[in-house]
Design an enzyme around this catalytic site. Structure first.
Site, PDB file in Angstrom:
ATOM      1  N   SER A 137     -28.141  69.410 121.382  1.00 40.10           N
ATOM      2  CA  SER A 137     -29.378  69.593 120.633  1.00 40.10           C
ATOM      3  C   SER A 137     -29.621  68.290 119.884  1.00 40.10           C
ATOM      4  O   SER A 137     -29.082  68.065 118.803  1.00 40.10           O
ATOM      5  CB  SER A 137     -29.217  70.749 119.642  1.00 40.10           C
ATOM      6  OG  SER A 137     -30.305  70.747 118.757  1.00 40.10           O
ATOM      7  N   LYS A 156     -42.663  67.216 133.634  1.00 41.14           N
ATOM      8  CA  LYS A 156     -41.252  67.620 133.723  1.00 41.14           C
ATOM      9  C   LYS A 156     -41.131  69.092 133.359  1.00 41.14           C
ATOM     10  O   LYS A 156     -41.345  69.475 132.200  1.00 41.14           O
ATOM     11  CB  LYS A 156     -40.422  66.751 132.780  1.00 41.14           C
ATOM     12  CG  LYS A 156     -38.946  67.078 132.818  1.00 41.14           C
ATOM     13  CD  LYS A 156     -38.165  66.032 132.060  1.00 41.14           C
ATOM     14  CE  LYS A 156     -36.682  66.304 132.083  1.00 41.14           C
ATOM     15  NZ  LYS A 156     -35.928  65.278 131.353  1.00 41.14           N
ATOM     16  N   ASN A 173     -41.488  58.839 128.822  1.00 38.64           N
ATOM     17  CA  ASN A 173     -41.512  60.284 128.614  1.00 38.64           C
ATOM     18  C   ASN A 173     -42.115  60.543 127.229  1.00 38.64           C
ATOM     19  O   ASN A 173     -41.724  59.895 126.256  1.00 38.64           O
ATOM     20  CB  ASN A 173     -40.067  60.811 128.723  1.00 38.64           C
ATOM     21  CG  ASN A 173     -39.957  62.298 128.535  1.00 38.64           C
ATOM     22  OD1 ASN A 173     -40.369  62.835 127.514  1.00 38.64           O
ATOM     23  ND2 ASN A 173     -39.357  62.982 129.492  1.00 38.64           N
ATOM     24  N   GLY A 175     -27.485  67.886 136.947  1.00 38.89           N
ATOM     25  CA  GLY A 175     -26.085  67.884 137.362  1.00 38.89           C
ATOM     26  C   GLY A 175     -25.717  66.884 138.434  1.00 38.89           C
ATOM     27  O   GLY A 175     -24.660  67.008 139.050  1.00 38.89           O
ATOM     28  N   CYS A 213     -41.301  70.877 124.538  1.00 33.93           N
ATOM     29  CA  CYS A 213     -41.428  70.687 123.093  1.00 33.93           C
ATOM     30  C   CYS A 213     -42.127  71.899 122.495  1.00 33.93           C
ATOM     31  O   CYS A 213     -43.026  72.463 123.114  1.00 33.93           O
ATOM     32  CB  CYS A 213     -42.297  69.473 122.781  1.00 33.93           C
ATOM     33  SG  CYS A 213     -41.676  67.964 123.488  1.00 33.93           S
ATOM     34  N   GLY A 261     -32.761  67.075 119.295  1.00 34.54           N
ATOM     35  CA  GLY A 261     -33.943  67.246 118.441  1.00 34.54           C
ATOM     36  C   GLY A 261     -34.946  66.119 118.570  1.00 34.54           C
ATOM     37  O   GLY A 261     -35.636  65.775 117.608  1.00 34.54           O
ATOM     38  N   LEU A 262     -35.018  65.543 119.765  1.00 31.07           N
ATOM     39  CA  LEU A 262     -36.008  64.501 120.067  1.00 31.07           C
ATOM     40  C   LEU A 262     -35.960  63.320 119.091  1.00 31.07           C
ATOM     41  O   LEU A 262     -37.002  62.768 118.722  1.00 31.07           O
ATOM     42  CB  LEU A 262     -37.431  65.084 120.117  1.00 31.07           C
ATOM     43  CG  LEU A 262     -37.708  66.096 121.230  1.00 31.07           C
ATOM     44  CD1 LEU A 262     -39.176  66.516 121.207  1.00 31.07           C
ATOM     45  CD2 LEU A 262     -37.359  65.535 122.609  1.00 31.07           C
TER      46      LEU A 262
HETATM   47  C1  FMN Z   1     -28.162  63.974 125.307  1.00 28.00           C
HETATM   48  C2  FMN Z   1     -29.378  64.380 126.082  1.00 28.00           C
HETATM   49  C3  FMN Z   1     -30.643  64.034 125.599  1.00 28.00           C
HETATM   50  C4  FMN Z   1     -31.780  64.391 126.313  1.00 28.00           C
HETATM   51  N1  FMN Z   1     -33.001  64.024 125.830  1.00 28.00           N
HETATM   52  C5  FMN Z   1     -34.125  64.314 126.565  1.00 28.00           C
HETATM   53  C6  FMN Z   1     -35.393  63.861 126.121  1.00 28.00           C
HETATM   54  O1  FMN Z   1     -35.533  63.178 125.103  1.00 28.00           O
HETATM   55  N2  FMN Z   1     -36.469  64.199 126.872  1.00 28.00           N
HETATM   56  C7  FMN Z   1     -36.379  64.920 128.026  1.00 28.00           C
HETATM   57  O2  FMN Z   1     -37.402  65.176 128.687  1.00 28.00           O
HETATM   58  N3  FMN Z   1     -35.167  65.333 128.479  1.00 28.00           N
HETATM   59  C8  FMN Z   1     -34.058  65.039 127.773  1.00 28.00           C
HETATM   60  N4  FMN Z   1     -32.829  65.438 128.234  1.00 28.00           N
HETATM   61  C9  FMN Z   1     -32.739  66.215 129.499  1.00 28.00           C
HETATM   62  C10 FMN Z   1     -32.446  65.307 130.676  1.00 28.00           C
HETATM   63  O3  FMN Z   1     -33.445  64.343 130.887  1.00 28.00           O
HETATM   64  C11 FMN Z   1     -32.242  66.130 131.966  1.00 28.00           C
HETATM   65  O4  FMN Z   1     -33.426  66.841 132.266  1.00 28.00           O
HETATM   66  C12 FMN Z   1     -31.088  67.115 131.831  1.00 28.00           C
HETATM   67  O5  FMN Z   1     -30.024  66.514 131.126  1.00 28.00           O
HETATM   68  C13 FMN Z   1     -30.571  67.594 133.199  1.00 28.00           C
HETATM   69  O6  FMN Z   1     -30.013  66.536 133.931  1.00 28.00           O
HETATM   70  P1  FMN Z   1     -28.432  66.247 133.978  1.00 28.00           P
HETATM   71  O7  FMN Z   1     -27.774  67.544 134.321  1.00 28.00           O
HETATM   72  O8  FMN Z   1     -28.262  65.190 135.032  1.00 28.00           O
HETATM   73  O9  FMN Z   1     -28.028  65.785 132.622  1.00 28.00           O
HETATM   74  C14 FMN Z   1     -31.665  65.100 127.547  1.00 28.00           C
HETATM   75  C15 FMN Z   1     -30.379  65.433 128.027  1.00 28.00           C
HETATM   76  C16 FMN Z   1     -29.259  65.069 127.312  1.00 28.00           C
HETATM   77  C17 FMN Z   1     -27.899  65.426 127.870  1.00 28.00           C
END
Ligand code: FMN
Length: 310
Positions: free
Chosen positions: A73, A168, A102, A248, A133, A75-76
């Site tokens: 989490s 997204k 993004n 993943g 969001c 929180g952007l």
């Molecule tokens: C630490 C962290 C921060 C993330 N921050 C954002 C974000 O700012 N904006 C967003 O659209 N997705 C965010 N995501 C989601 C990722 O872009 C992605 O959709 C999600 O992690 C699934 O992919 P993965 O399994 O390869 O990690 C974040 C993921 C993680 C782990």
């Protein structure tokens, strides 16, 4: 085979030299990874969600490991659009890789304002809408889970910018296909999926959430790959838009699964924290794989899932 294999990907007007990019929020503002690799090798760079105002993000604890994944989490947390344009965007003048920014907001107007500001910058090639969001006007409900709200958002952002527009999607809906169809009808150029589904983890000694006051977080990493693949496969069959698979991915083999399910490109998120060169490893692995298997064009793999007539 004559010449090098063609692994390029078409995302709207954007022609990417290869189909691999980092996922938003796991690659900072790009510059942070410059010491790990030549950023020009990436298909595109997607930066952390930018909001109108800077955000400090969530309380600690912000992340905790769970079986085969991460619960986070954040929180952007981000520097806000003004500082992004002044301090972060200039770095991209030193590299050629397409830049996808993004964006996130709490109202349609905030997204539109961000799209307009970024639309004036030649160095920005595309926008990715983070629709996970909370919409304050709708009592905190996420933009991506209400069809009417999503329609309104995509249509207004589309009118506000000529940049390549990627939406997204979140998997936290009963059926993801109508949401994809709405994006297509409102003029999106591509879809990326999935954003992190929400999860929880409890510390049984303290009986508190392992994410402290945040209570819940987005589940990411290998734990969500089957869910992400399923969503990508369903959406690819429902719409006629390029789909960027996310969820993943930690190896070339994982990326290949997404291409076979129909993805035009992939994003790698959590695995950047385990191996900061993972995107490059997948790009190099894909080139080698295509040569060894005499695959001239990635389109020979894309959507090639066998036995999928149902
Ligand atoms: C630490 C962290 C921060 C993330 N921050 C954002 C974000 O700012 N904006 C967003 O659209 N997705 C965010 N995501 C989601 C990722 O872009 C992605 O959709 C999600 O992690 C699934 O992919 P993965 O399994 O390869 O990690 C974040 C993921 C993680 C782990």
């Amino acid at each position: 085979m004559s010449g090098l294999p063609d692994g390029s990907a078409q995302i709207g007007r954007l022609q990417l030299k290869n189909p691999v990019m980092p996922a938003s929020g796991t690659f900072g503002y790009g510059e942070e990874y410059a010491s790990f690799m030549d950023l020009n090798r990436l298909g595109a760079i997607v930066v952390k969600t930018i909001t109108l105002k800077p955000r400090v993000g969530s309380y600690p604890h912000r992340s905790t490991e769970v079986a085969s994944g991460l619960l986070a989490s954040i929180g952007l947390q981000n520097v806000g659009i003004e500082r992004f344009l002044a301090d972060k965007l200039p770095f991209f003048e030193s590299i050629k890789t397409p830049l996808i920014v993004n964006i996130g907001g709490e109202s349609v107007e905030e997204y539109v304002s961000l799209a307009r500001s970024l639309g004036q910058r030649a160095r920005v090639d595309g926008l990715e809408l983070n629709v996970s969001c909370p919409n304050v006007r709708k009592g905190g409900m996420h933009f991506g889970v209400d069809p009417e709200v999503l329609r309104d958002l995509v249509s207004h952002v589309r009118q506000a910018t000529g940049k390549v527009l990627i939406v997204k999607l979140t998997p936290m809906v009963t059926d993801i296909r109508p949401f994809a169809e709405i994006c297509q009808r409102q003029g999106a150029d591509a879809l990326s999926l999935i954003n992190a589904p929400i999860g929880m983890a409890v510390d049984i000694k303290t009986r508190r959430s392992r994410l402290g006051k945040n209570l819940t977080g987005g589940l990411t990493g290998p734990a969500i790959k089957p869910m992400a693949l399923y969503c990508v496969w369903r959406v690819c069959r429902a719409v006629d838009l390029p789909v960027i698979g996310i969820g993943g991915i930690s190896s070339l083999e994982d990326a290949l699964e997404f291409f076979i399910a129909g993805a035009s490109a992939v994003q790698v998120g959590t695995w950047n924290f385990i191996n900061p060169r993972i995107t490059l490893d997948i790009i190099e692995g894909l080139e080698k794989y295509m040569e060894e298997h005499e695959i001239e064009n990635l389109s020979e793999i894309r959507g090639s899932l066998a036995g999928a007539s149902a």
